[in-house]
Design a protein around this motif. Structure first.
Motif, short mmCIF file in Angstrom:
data_model
loop_
_atom_site.label_atom_id
_atom_site.label_comp_id
_atom_site.label_asym_id
_atom_site.label_seq_id
_atom_site.Cartn_x
_atom_site.Cartn_y
_atom_site.Cartn_z
N ASP A 172 -58.66 45.48 60.17
CA ASP A 172 -58.20 45.76 61.47
C ASP A 172 -58.74 44.83 62.47
O ASP A 172 -58.27 44.68 63.69
CB ASP A 172 -58.78 47.09 61.98
CG ASP A 172 -60.29 47.46 61.67
OD1 ASP A 172 -60.91 46.45 60.97
OD2 ASP A 172 -60.76 48.23 62.60
N ARG A 173 -59.61 43.92 62.00
CA ARG A 173 -60.24 42.78 62.91
C ARG A 173 -59.80 41.56 62.60
O ARG A 173 -59.90 40.58 63.16
CB ARG A 173 -61.68 42.96 62.85
CG ARG A 173 -62.31 44.07 63.83
CD ARG A 173 -63.81 43.91 63.98
NE ARG A 173 -64.57 44.07 62.70
CZ ARG A 173 -65.12 42.61 62.49
NH1 ARG A 173 -65.11 41.64 63.01
NH2 ARG A 173 -65.80 42.74 61.24
N ILE A 174 -59.04 41.34 61.33
CA ILE A 174 -58.75 40.02 61.05
C ILE A 174 -57.10 40.17 60.24
O ILE A 174 -57.09 40.82 59.30
CB ILE A 174 -59.73 39.62 59.83
CG1 ILE A 174 -61.06 39.34 60.57
CG2 ILE A 174 -59.17 38.32 59.29
CD1 ILE A 174 -62.21 38.96 59.41
N SER A 175 -56.22 39.36 61.06
CA SER A 175 -54.89 39.57 60.41
C SER A 175 -54.32 38.28 60.24
O SER A 175 -55.00 37.25 60.46
CB SER A 175 -53.94 40.25 61.69
OG SER A 175 -54.11 39.28 62.57
N LEU A 176 -53.36 38.28 59.13
CA LEU A 176 -52.79 36.94 58.90
C LEU A 176 -51.37 36.90 58.99
O LEU A 176 -50.60 37.92 58.19
CB LEU A 176 -53.23 36.64 57.32
CG LEU A 176 -52.58 35.50 56.83
CD1 LEU A 176 -53.15 34.08 57.59
CD2 LEU A 176 -53.13 35.18 55.33
N THR A 177 -50.62 36.41 59.79
CA THR A 177 -49.07 36.26 59.89
C THR A 177 -48.52 35.03 59.09
O THR A 177 -49.09 33.95 59.41
CB THR A 177 -48.65 36.22 61.38
OG1 THR A 177 -49.33 37.48 61.89
CG2 THR A 177 -47.25 36.05 61.31
N ILE A 178 -47.68 35.32 58.11
CA ILE A 178 -47.30 34.30 57.55
C ILE A 178 -45.72 33.66 58.10
O ILE A 178 -44.86 34.48 58.16
CB ILE A 178 -46.72 34.60 55.95
CG1 ILE A 178 -48.05 35.02 55.26
CG2 ILE A 178 -46.21 33.52 55.06
CD1 ILE A 178 -48.04 35.91 54.07
N VAL A 179 -45.78 32.36 58.18
CA VAL A 179 -44.50 31.97 58.81
C VAL A 179 -43.71 30.99 57.86
O VAL A 179 -44.45 30.46 57.27
CB VAL A 179 -45.03 31.08 60.30
CG1 VAL A 179 -43.68 30.28 60.57
CG2 VAL A 179 -45.81 31.85 61.16
N ASP A 180 -42.37 31.19 57.94
CA ASP A 180 -41.68 30.49 57.07
C ASP A 180 -41.43 29.06 57.75
O ASP A 180 -40.40 28.62 58.51
CB ASP A 180 -40.21 31.14 56.92
CG ASP A 180 -39.91 32.23 55.99
OD1 ASP A 180 -40.88 32.00 54.99
OD2 ASP A 180 -39.51 33.06 56.37
N GLY A 181 -42.46 28.11 57.26
CA GLY A 181 -42.22 26.75 57.74
C GLY A 181 -43.64 26.21 57.57
O GLY A 181 -44.50 26.57 56.64
N SER A 182 -43.79 24.95 58.19
CA SER A 182 -45.03 23.98 58.08
C SER A 182 -46.17 24.84 58.80
O SER A 182 -46.03 25.75 59.58
CB SER A 182 -44.66 22.60 58.49
OG SER A 182 -44.46 22.66 59.91
N TYR A 183 -47.29 24.10 58.64
CA TYR A 183 -48.39 24.21 59.58
C TYR A 183 -48.08 24.04 61.00
O TYR A 183 -48.45 24.87 61.96
CB TYR A 183 -49.68 23.17 59.18
CG TYR A 183 -50.62 23.08 60.42
CD1 TYR A 183 -51.36 24.40 60.44
CD2 TYR A 183 -50.97 22.12 61.05
CE1 TYR A 183 -52.53 24.31 61.54
CE2 TYR A 183 -51.66 21.86 62.14
CZ TYR A 183 -52.74 22.97 62.35
OH TYR A 183 -53.64 23.13 63.37
N ALA A 184 -47.34 23.23 61.39
CA ALA A 184 -46.90 22.80 62.92
C ALA A 184 -46.11 24.07 63.35
O ALA A 184 -46.18 24.49 64.48
CB ALA A 184 -46.07 21.64 62.92
#
Length: 384
Positions: A172-184
Motif C-alpha cells: 500500500d506504500r510502494i506501487s509499480l506501474t508498467i508502461v509499454d515502452g522505454s525508460y523515457a
C-alpha cells in the motif's frame, strides 16, 4: 560561484544553476526557472572535513546538503572497498589501476547511496509521497529505503523491458506501474501522473540529492587511494554518477584534499551510445535523430536511449577535464566482465565491466598510460 553573505546566513547550503547565475536558498527544486539548467547545492568546502563514522553519510556529513543528522536513516548504504587491482591492471597494461567496488552495497549497486540522501532531503522538506522511474537499480534502492520508513509512500514507473530489474515487492506504500515502452516513455508517464495527482516528481538526473549521494563513493575512493587518480572511469546512461564524481572532485580540490582534477572518462555500450557518438563527432548537443526508442544491450543499467537533456553536462566535463566519452562493443563488455572475475574475483554487472573494457582499449591506444593512476568505479553486480 562564490557563497554570498545572504545564503551563508540562511542555511548550510544554497542551490545554484550549473548553467547560469541563478541561485536560491535551500529548497526541493529540480531545475533552474531562468534557463532550465541543472541545480547543484553549494557550500564552502574549506569548512568541511571527513569524520570518523561507520555510515558514509555521517563520515561525509559536512559535504552533504543535509542540515541535521536526524534526517538520515542508518544502514541504507555502506562504505565499500577501494583497492589496487594489480593482476587486472597488469593484464590491461595499467599497473596503477584501482577498483571501487560498489557491488557490495545492500541492493548490489551504488544506487543505495542516492536512496539514502534522497530520502533524507525529502524528510527535511516534508515530502512524504512522491513518484519516480528508473531502469531498475535506482527504484530498487529507493523502494528498500521507503520500506524502512512508514511515513513514506512511493509510486514507481518502469518500461516493460525492465520489469525484471525491479527487485522489490509492492504494497500500500510502494506501487509499480508498467508502461509499454522505454525508460523515457515510463518517465514521461510518471511525470504526468505526478502532476495530475499533485505529487512530487522525484526528478532522476535533475534531482541534485541523487548526485550528492553518488559522489560519496568518490570521496571514499579519494581518501582510500595511496595516490590521487589521474583518470576516473565510469559507465554512463544519463551521466548522473559522473556529474557526481566531478562535483566531489571539485569539492575535494577546493578543500585541499586533492591537488588537481582528474580526467573523466565516460563509457557507453555500442548498441546505445548517443553521447559517445556525438562526442566523437564533436557535436555540442543531441537531436531527435540521436534518440533510440527501444535500446538493447548487455549493460541494461545504462540503456538510456534519450540523452538530450544531459549530454551537454557530460560533454563539458569531458572537455574541461581532458577526458572523453567512448563506447565499447558487446564482445568487449563480456570479455571485460570475465577478466574482472578471473583476475580480481569480483562478480560485477556488464555496466560495471564497461570501465575495464574501455580502459583496455584506451591503454592499447596509448590514451591512458602505464604511469597514470586510474580509478574505475564498478557500480554494481548482476542480481539473480
Amino acid at each position: 560561484m562564490q557563497l554570498n553573505e545572504h545564503h551563508s546566513r540562511a542555511s548550510k547550503y544554497y542551490l545554484a544553476c550549473v548553467d547560469c547565475d541563478w541561485q536560491c536558498d535551500a529548497e526541493f527544486r529540480l531545475r533552474c526557472p531562468a534557463c532550465r539548467g541543472a541545480l547543484s547545492p553549494q557550500f564552502n568546502p574549506k569548512n568541511a572535513e571527513p569524520q570518523k563514522a561507520s555510515e558514509p553519510e555521517l563520515t561525509y556529513f559536512d559535504f552533504l546538503p543535509i542540515t541535521s543528522r536526524r534526517f538520515l536513516d542508518p544502514g541504507i548504504s555502506l562504505p565499500t572497498p577501494c583497492r589496487p587491482a594489480a593482476a587486472l591492471g597488469a593484464e590491461i597494461g595499467l599497473p596503477n589501476l584501482w577498483l571501487k567496488d560498489e557491488s557490495r552495497q545492500p541492493t548490489g549497486t551504488t544506487k543505495d547511496r542516492l536512496a539514502s540522501v534522497v530520502l533524507a532531503v525529502f524528510r527535511e522538506f516534508g515530502i512524504k509521497e512522491w513518484v519516480a522511474s528508473s531502469t531498475g537499480n535506482s527504484s530498487t534502492a529507493l523502494a528498500r529505503a521507503v520500506r524502512r520508513d512508514p511515513s513514506m509512500r512511493a509510486h514507481f514507473f518502469c518500461g516493460r523491458d525492465f520489469v525484471d530489474a525491479h527487485r522489490f515487492g509492492t504494497s500500500d506504500r510502494i506501487s509499480l506501474t508498467i508502461v509499454d515502452g522505454s525508460y523515457a516513455d515510463a518517465s514521461r508517464e510518471a511525470r504526468t501522473f505526478a502532476e495530475e495527482s499533485g505529487l512530487v516528481w522525484e526528478g532522476g538526473f535533475f534531482n541534485w540529492a541523487r548526485r550528492e549521494g553518488l559522489k560519496l563513493a568518490y570521496l571514499e575512493a579519494f581518501d582510500a587511494m595511496a595516490r590521487q587518480p589521474d583518470v576516473v572511469v565510469q559507465a554512463i546512461s544519463s551521466g548522473m554518477g559522473m556529474m557526481a564524481a566531478h562535483k566531489g572532485a571539485a569539492e575535494y580540490l577546493a578543500a585541499g584534499r586533492i591537488t588537481s582534477m582528474p580526467r573523466f572518462l565516460m563509457v557507453q555500450q555500442d548498441t546505445c551510445a548517443p553521447m559517445a557518438e556525438a562526442w566523437r563527432e564533436g557535436r555540442g548537443e543531441l537531436t531527435e535523430s540521436d534518440v533510440i526508442d527501444r535500446p538493447t544491450g548487455l549493460a541494461r543499467a545504462i540503456l538510456l536511449g534519450d540523452g538530450r537533456a544531459t549530454y551537454p553536462y557530460m560533454r563539458d566535463i569531458a572537455r574541461t577535464s581532458g577526458g572523453g566519452i567512448v563506447s565499447v562493443t558487446q564482445a568487449e563488455l563480456a570479455a571485460a566482465r570475465r577478466l574482472i572475475r578471473e583476475r580480481e574475483g569480483a562478480e560485477v554487472c556488464h555496466a560495471a565491466a564497461a570501465t575495464i573494457a574501455a580502459l583496455r582499449t584506451e591503454a592499447a591506444a596509448g590514451r591512458v598510460t602505464a604511469d597514470q593512476v586510474v580509478l574505475a568505479n564498478l557500480t554494481g553486480r548482476s542480481r539473480p
